[in-house]
Design an enzyme around this catalytic site. Sequence first.
Site, short mmCIF file in Angstrom:
data_model
loop_
_atom_site.label_atom_id
_atom_site.label_comp_id
_atom_site.label_asym_id
_atom_site.label_seq_id
_atom_site.Cartn_x
_atom_site.Cartn_y
_atom_site.Cartn_z
N THR A 78 0.84 -1.20 0.00
CA THR A 78 0.00 0.00 0.00
C THR A 78 0.87 1.25 0.00
O THR A 78 2.02 1.22 0.46
CB THR A 78 -0.91 0.02 1.26
N TYR A 130 -1.24 -0.22 11.20
CA TYR A 130 -1.58 -0.86 9.91
C TYR A 130 -0.45 -0.65 8.91
O TYR A 130 0.07 -1.61 8.32
CB TYR A 130 -2.89 -0.28 9.35
N LYS A 146 -14.89 2.33 5.56
CA LYS A 146 -13.97 3.20 4.82
C LYS A 146 -14.70 4.45 4.35
O LYS A 146 -15.91 4.45 4.16
CB LYS A 146 -13.36 2.45 3.64
P1 NAD Z 1 -10.70 -5.68 2.94
O1 NAD Z 1 -10.58 -5.39 4.39
O2 NAD Z 1 -11.94 -5.25 2.21
O3 NAD Z 1 -10.52 -7.24 2.67
C1 NAD Z 1 -9.56 -8.01 3.32
C2 NAD Z 1 -9.89 -9.47 3.07
O4 NAD Z 1 -8.87 -10.27 3.68
C3 NAD Z 1 -11.22 -9.91 3.68
O5 NAD Z 1 -11.94 -10.72 2.77
C4 NAD Z 1 -10.81 -10.72 4.90
O6 NAD Z 1 -11.75 -11.71 5.28
C5 NAD Z 1 -9.49 -11.31 4.44
N1 NAD Z 1 -8.61 -11.67 5.55
C6 NAD Z 1 -8.28 -10.89 6.62
N2 NAD Z 1 -7.45 -11.58 7.45
C7 NAD Z 1 -7.25 -12.80 6.88
C8 NAD Z 1 -6.50 -13.95 7.24
N3 NAD Z 1 -5.80 -13.97 8.39
N4 NAD Z 1 -6.51 -15.01 6.42
C9 NAD Z 1 -7.24 -15.00 5.26
N5 NAD Z 1 -8.00 -13.94 4.88
C10 NAD Z 1 -8.00 -12.86 5.68
O7 NAD Z 1 -9.41 -5.04 2.28
P2 NAD Z 1 -9.17 -4.36 0.85
O8 NAD Z 1 -9.46 -2.92 0.96
O9 NAD Z 1 -9.82 -5.17 -0.17
O10 NAD Z 1 -7.57 -4.50 0.75
C11 NAD Z 1 -6.99 -5.65 0.15
C12 NAD Z 1 -5.48 -5.49 0.13
O11 NAD Z 1 -5.14 -4.30 -0.59
C13 NAD Z 1 -4.85 -5.35 1.52
O12 NAD Z 1 -3.62 -6.02 1.50
C14 NAD Z 1 -4.63 -3.84 1.64
O13 NAD Z 1 -3.57 -3.56 2.51
C15 NAD Z 1 -4.32 -3.47 0.21
N6 NAD Z 1 -4.62 -2.10 -0.20
C16 NAD Z 1 -5.86 -1.58 -0.02
C17 NAD Z 1 -6.15 -0.30 -0.50
C18 NAD Z 1 -7.52 0.31 -0.36
O14 NAD Z 1 -7.69 1.48 -0.71
N7 NAD Z 1 -8.53 -0.41 0.10
C19 NAD Z 1 -5.15 0.44 -1.15
C20 NAD Z 1 -3.88 -0.12 -1.30
C21 NAD Z 1 -3.63 -1.41 -0.84
O1 DAU Z 2 -3.75 4.58 0.90
C1 DAU Z 2 -4.16 3.24 0.80
C2 DAU Z 2 -4.94 2.89 2.04
O2 DAU Z 2 -6.19 3.54 1.92
C3 DAU Z 2 -5.14 1.39 2.21
O3 DAU Z 2 -3.89 0.79 2.40
C4 DAU Z 2 -6.04 1.11 3.42
O4 DAU Z 2 -6.30 -0.28 3.55
C5 DAU Z 2 -7.35 1.84 3.22
O5 DAU Z 2 -8.18 1.66 4.36
C6 DAU Z 2 -7.09 3.32 2.99
O6 DAU Z 2 -6.60 3.96 4.20
P1 DAU Z 2 -7.13 5.41 4.61
O7 DAU Z 2 -6.87 5.62 6.04
O8 DAU Z 2 -6.65 6.45 3.66
O9 DAU Z 2 -8.71 5.20 4.32
P2 DAU Z 2 -10.00 5.64 5.13
O10 DAU Z 2 -11.16 5.39 4.21
O11 DAU Z 2 -10.06 5.06 6.48
O12 DAU Z 2 -9.79 7.22 5.29
C7 DAU Z 2 -9.63 8.07 4.15
C8 DAU Z 2 -9.53 9.50 4.65
O13 DAU Z 2 -10.80 9.87 5.20
C9 DAU Z 2 -8.52 9.70 5.76
O14 DAU Z 2 -7.95 11.00 5.62
C10 DAU Z 2 -9.35 9.66 7.03
C11 DAU Z 2 -10.67 10.27 6.57
N1 DAU Z 2 -11.87 9.80 7.29
C12 DAU Z 2 -12.10 8.45 7.31
C13 DAU Z 2 -13.20 7.95 7.96
C14 DAU Z 2 -13.48 6.46 8.00
C15 DAU Z 2 -12.73 10.69 7.89
O15 DAU Z 2 -12.53 11.92 7.86
N2 DAU Z 2 -13.81 10.20 8.55
C16 DAU Z 2 -14.09 8.87 8.62
O16 DAU Z 2 -15.11 8.49 9.25
#
Ligand code: NAD
Ligand code: DAU
Length: 335
Positions: free
Chosen positions: A123, A147, A186
């Site tokens: 990430t 994290y 999120k």
């Molecule tokens: P998410 O929380 O929606 O999904 C995570 C998934 O992993 C879930 O299905 C959960 O059940 C599974 N999981 C958790 N712990 C586990 C374990 N011990 N064994 C097997 N499965 C397990 O997350 P996401 O937003 O889809 O993120 C997926 C990947 O992408 C993560 O590695 C995250 O760090 C990375 N990432 C996310 C973002 C984002 O914006 N969401 C951005 C960059 C990177």
């Molecule tokens: O940058 C990649 C990452 O983006 C991923 O690796 C993470 O898994 C993913 O959760 C995300 O992290 P962020 O912390 O950026 O995402 P989040 O949606 O939690 O927050 C986005 C922004 O919004 C951050 O500045 C915090 C703000 N926020 C978030 C929530 C949930 C608020 O102001 N209020 C809220 O209730």
Amino acid sequence: MRQKVLVTGGMGFIGSNFVRYMLKHHPDTDIIVLDKLTYAGNPANLADLEGEFRFVKGDVADPVVVDALVKECDGIVHFAAETHVDRSIDYAGDFVRTDVYGTFVLLEAARKHGVDRFVHISTDEVYGEAVGRPSLETDELAPKSPYAASKAGADRLAFSYHATYGIPAVISRCANNYGPYQYPEKLIPLFVTNALEGKKLPVYGHGRNVRDWIHVDDHCSAVDAMLQDDGHAGETFNVSAGEERSVLEIADIILRTLGLGDDLIEHVADRPGHVMRHAVDAAKLRKTYGWRPSHDFEESMRRTVQWYVEHPEWWGPIRSGEFRDYYEKQYMLAD
Ligand code: NAD
Ligand code: DAU
């Protein structure tokens, strides 16, 4: 083309979109999803594709289940992780266990059985603050949350298994994804579903914190490019569409799309260690793979908001389950 690919975390937000993407673009590839089904894992994300892939419920930190699956696969895409920054502030141990130790277990199995490709999903949070310009792959890692620190550990562990044992690992560092099936803790799905329920949108602090937004399908196409390639092992690729927006700008787009006013915005206590700006430079990815994002930000955001409007049957059950306890604790019943 990889014949059989293990997708960890395939029932989560990005993982399920990636499985959907692979079944559409590589119908000849066999997909095995390994997912523990934590609160964030949801079989409903792929219910319409049941039978088109194999699902194994299990933990990436369990060497027995991981070993058996890695043995039969030639590619691994490792999404499984604890992913929510706010939860990592209260339960850091869960993040170290899954994100660091779980990655170690997978890498060990890959070392034992050999794989053609290991795409590690890291990430952009591993860089910490992007100061002055978007982060480059060569920048130092300065993660600020438990994290991000756990992901940084996993990221470098994947690299070390390439450097030490020759595992053909590539590392993806993507910016903030948006799109369908994102767990409503999120920012974007939380604000949309809150607004749809007539609740306030809780903006942490001043709300000028910036994130770099990319549609989930553009992340999937970047991961696919890394998966299909045989070169660049040990390398890292940033993934970004270059669409930086503040939290208040995101709230404004959501409210405008829903035809609602900014009176729903409520400034609440800031997140401890809140990163002011995450943004990455994806020039290396573009140059290496000719990758380009194909989603226009404004249009795709409107479509994403509309997806949540049209799918209360997806988020309604989530918001009335585990999420409700989490929400009440996290936001201290702010509304
Ligand atoms: P998410 O929380 O929606 O999904 C995570 C998934 O992993 C879930 O299905 C959960 O059940 C599974 N999981 C958790 N712990 C586990 C374990 N011990 N064994 C097997 N499965 C397990 O997350 P996401 O937003 O889809 O993120 C997926 C990947 O992408 C993560 O590695 C995250 O760090 C990375 N990432 C996310 C973002 C984002 O914006 N969401 C951005 C960059 C990177
Ligand atoms: O940058 C990649 C990452 O983006 C991923 O690796 C993470 O898994 C993913 O959760 C995300 O992290 P962020 O912390 O950026 O995402 P989040 O949606 O939690 O927050 C986005 C922004 O919004 C951050 O500045 C915090 C703000 N926020 C978030 C929530 C949930 C608020 O102001 N209020 C809220 O209730």
